[in-house]
Write a protein that holds these residues in place. Structure first.
Motif, PDB file in Angstrom:
ATOM      1  N   ARG A  57       1.711 -11.574  28.421  1.00  0.00           N
ATOM      2  CA  ARG A  57       1.965 -12.952  28.151  1.00  0.00           C
ATOM      3  C   ARG A  57       2.279 -12.842  26.497  1.00  0.00           C
ATOM      4  NH1 ARG A  57      -2.775 -15.342  28.231  1.00  0.00           N
ATOM      5  NH2 ARG A  57      -4.282 -13.353  27.168  1.00  0.00           N
ATOM      6  N   PHE A  58       1.790 -12.586  25.875  1.00  0.00           N
ATOM      7  CA  PHE A  58       2.700 -12.133  24.871  1.00  0.00           C
ATOM      8  C   PHE A  58       3.273 -11.018  24.373  1.00  0.00           C
ATOM      9  CE2 PHE A  58      -2.127 -13.679  23.275  1.00  0.00           C
ATOM     10  CZ  PHE A  58      -2.269 -14.700  23.643  1.00  0.00           C
ATOM     11  N   THR A  59       3.650 -11.732  23.265  1.00  0.00           N
ATOM     12  CA  THR A  59       5.308 -10.362  22.635  1.00  0.00           C
ATOM     13  C   THR A  59       5.204 -10.647  21.264  1.00  0.00           C
ATOM     14  OG1 THR A  59       6.687 -10.770  25.281  1.00  0.00           O
ATOM     15  CG2 THR A  59       7.738 -10.471  23.093  1.00  0.00           C
ATOM     16  N   ILE A  60       5.402  -9.610  20.367  1.00  0.00           N
ATOM     17  CA  ILE A  60       5.173  -8.981  19.116  1.00  0.00           C
ATOM     18  C   ILE A  60       6.530  -8.925  18.940  1.00  0.00           C
ATOM     19  CG2 ILE A  60       4.599  -6.938  18.707  1.00  0.00           C
ATOM     20  CD1 ILE A  60       3.168  -7.698  16.184  1.00  0.00           C
ATOM     21  N   ARG A  96       9.943  -8.830  15.049  1.00  0.00           N
ATOM     22  CA  ARG A  96       9.679  -8.739  13.711  1.00  0.00           C
ATOM     23  C   ARG A  96      10.994  -9.276  13.093  1.00  0.00           C
ATOM     24  NH1 ARG A  96      11.959  -4.642  15.196  1.00  0.00           N
ATOM     25  NH2 ARG A  96      12.700  -2.375  13.831  1.00  0.00           N
ATOM     26  N   ASP A  97      11.064  -9.695  12.157  1.00  0.00           N
ATOM     27  CA  ASP A  97      12.078  -9.871  11.541  1.00  0.00           C
ATOM     28  C   ASP A  97      12.428  -9.332   9.980  1.00  0.00           C
ATOM     29  OD1 ASP A  97      13.654 -11.592   9.414  1.00  0.00           O
ATOM     30  OD2 ASP A  97      14.316 -13.373  10.886  1.00  0.00           O
ATOM     31  N   ASN A  98      12.755  -8.480  10.300  1.00  0.00           N
ATOM     32  CA  ASN A  98      13.057  -7.146   8.407  1.00  0.00           C
ATOM     33  C   ASN A  98      13.618  -7.981   6.859  1.00  0.00           C
ATOM     34  OD1 ASN A  98      12.099  -4.483   7.669  1.00  0.00           O
ATOM     35  ND2 ASN A  98      14.379  -4.880   7.424  1.00  0.00           N
ATOM     36  N   ALA A  99      14.157  -8.876   7.636  1.00  0.00           N
ATOM     37  CA  ALA A  99      15.167  -9.642   6.605  1.00  0.00           C
ATOM     38  C   ALA A  99      14.086 -10.599   5.637  1.00  0.00           C
ATOM     39  CB  ALA A  99      16.363  -9.951   6.963  1.00  0.00           C
ATOM     40  N   GLU A 100      12.803 -11.592   6.929  1.00  0.00           N
ATOM     41  CA  GLU A 100      12.251 -12.444   6.277  1.00  0.00           C
ATOM     42  C   GLU A 100      10.813 -11.344   5.923  1.00  0.00           C
ATOM     43  OE1 GLU A 100      12.707 -15.386   5.284  1.00  0.00           O
ATOM     44  OE2 GLU A 100      15.160 -15.382   5.617  1.00  0.00           O
ATOM     45  N   ASN A 101      10.231  -9.579   6.639  1.00  0.00           N
ATOM     46  CA  ASN A 101       9.213  -9.122   6.040  1.00  0.00           C
ATOM     47  C   ASN A 101       7.855 -10.539   6.755  1.00  0.00           C
ATOM     48  OD1 ASN A 101       7.620  -7.357   5.867  1.00  0.00           O
ATOM     49  ND2 ASN A 101       8.094  -7.476   3.654  1.00  0.00           N
ATOM     50  N   THR A 102       8.507 -10.596   7.838  1.00  0.00           N
ATOM     51  CA  THR A 102       7.538 -11.599   9.529  1.00  0.00           C
ATOM     52  C   THR A 102       7.734 -11.426  10.299  1.00  0.00           C
ATOM     53  OG1 THR A 102       8.778 -13.596   7.787  1.00  0.00           O
ATOM     54  CG2 THR A 102       7.040 -13.546   9.612  1.00  0.00           C
ATOM     55  N   ALA A 103       6.247 -11.050  10.712  1.00  0.00           N
ATOM     56  CA  ALA A 103       6.164 -10.704  12.401  1.00  0.00           C
ATOM     57  C   ALA A 103       5.468 -12.188  13.047  1.00  0.00           C
ATOM     58  CB  ALA A 103       5.141  -9.248  12.296  1.00  0.00           C
ATOM     59  N   TYR A 104       5.887 -11.831  14.516  1.00  0.00           N
ATOM     60  CA  TYR A 104       5.480 -13.325  15.465  1.00  0.00           C
ATOM     61  C   TYR A 104       4.921 -12.570  16.290  1.00  0.00           C
ATOM     62  CZ  TYR A 104       9.622 -14.757  12.055  1.00  0.00           C
ATOM     63  OH  TYR A 104      10.077 -15.441  11.006  1.00  0.00           O
ATOM     64  N   LEU A 105       4.294 -13.747  17.019  1.00  0.00           N
ATOM     65  CA  LEU A 105       3.663 -13.128  18.344  1.00  0.00           C
ATOM     66  C   LEU A 105       4.098 -14.634  18.762  1.00  0.00           C
ATOM     67  CD1 LEU A 105       1.432 -10.940  19.620  1.00  0.00           C
ATOM     68  CD2 LEU A 105      -0.598 -12.893  19.146  1.00  0.00           C
ATOM     69  N   GLN A 106       4.641 -14.252  20.026  1.00  0.00           N
ATOM     70  CA  GLN A 106       4.609 -15.212  20.117  1.00  0.00           C
ATOM     71  C   GLN A 106       4.030 -15.144  21.708  1.00  0.00           C
ATOM     72  OE1 GLN A 106       7.429 -17.904  20.595  1.00  0.00           O
ATOM     73  NE2 GLN A 106       6.150 -18.664  22.717  1.00  0.00           N
ATOM     74  N   MET A 107       2.860 -16.367  22.481  1.00  0.00           N
ATOM     75  CA  MET A 107       1.772 -15.959  23.006  1.00  0.00           C
ATOM     76  C   MET A 107       2.087 -17.522  24.543  1.00  0.00           C
ATOM     77  SD  MET A 107      -0.863 -16.180  20.677  1.00  0.00           S
ATOM     78  CE  MET A 107      -1.140 -18.058  19.678  1.00  0.00           C
TER      79      MET A 107
END
Length: 125
Positions: free
Chosen positions: A65-68, A70-81
């Motif tokens: 259900r969830f997907t993690i 990352r965007d290396n350029a932005e140094n940001t991780a995301y969690l799609q729920m």
């Protein structure tokens, strides 16, 4: 510091995307994780991603259900729920390890050295 955002109120079956951005210092891109804590419960591992390889880890309760990501350029991780359920209601925290990585500990809070402030996710039935 880590900045978590993207929480909110959603109906059961709905979706949210959380973001965890690193700023203010040169955070090593080692890994990034999401934990959550519901009222009266212990902090629970949700998901993690190893930055260099993109290897992902999920708890059984969110797998599929969830997907993690990352965007290396932005140094940001995301969690799609997706397919959110009332039992997903919690404060979600992101965390990162600053020391060298070794496998097998991604799901333990004491593996992480820096934490974001948390973002509330509320799922109504």
């Amino acid at each position: 510091q880590l900045q978590a955002s993207g929480g909110g109120l959603v109906q059961a079956g709905g979706s949210l995307r959380l973001s965890c951005a690193a700023s203010g210092r040169s955070f090593s891109r080692i890994n990034r994780a999401w934990f959550r804590q519901a009222p009266g419960k212990e902090r629970e591992f949700v998901s993690a991603i190893r930055w260099s390889t993109g290897t992902t880890f999920y708890s059984d309760s969110v797998k599929g259900r969830f997907t993690i990501s990352r965007d290396n350029a932005e140094n940001t991780a995301y969690l799609q729920m997706n397919s959110l359920q009332p039992e997903d209601t919690a404060v979600y925290y992101c965390a990162t390890r600053l020391r060298s990585y070794y496998s097998g500990r991604d799901q333990y809070p004491d593996f992480y050295d820096a934490w974001g402030q948390g973002t509330q996710v509320t799922v109504s039935s």
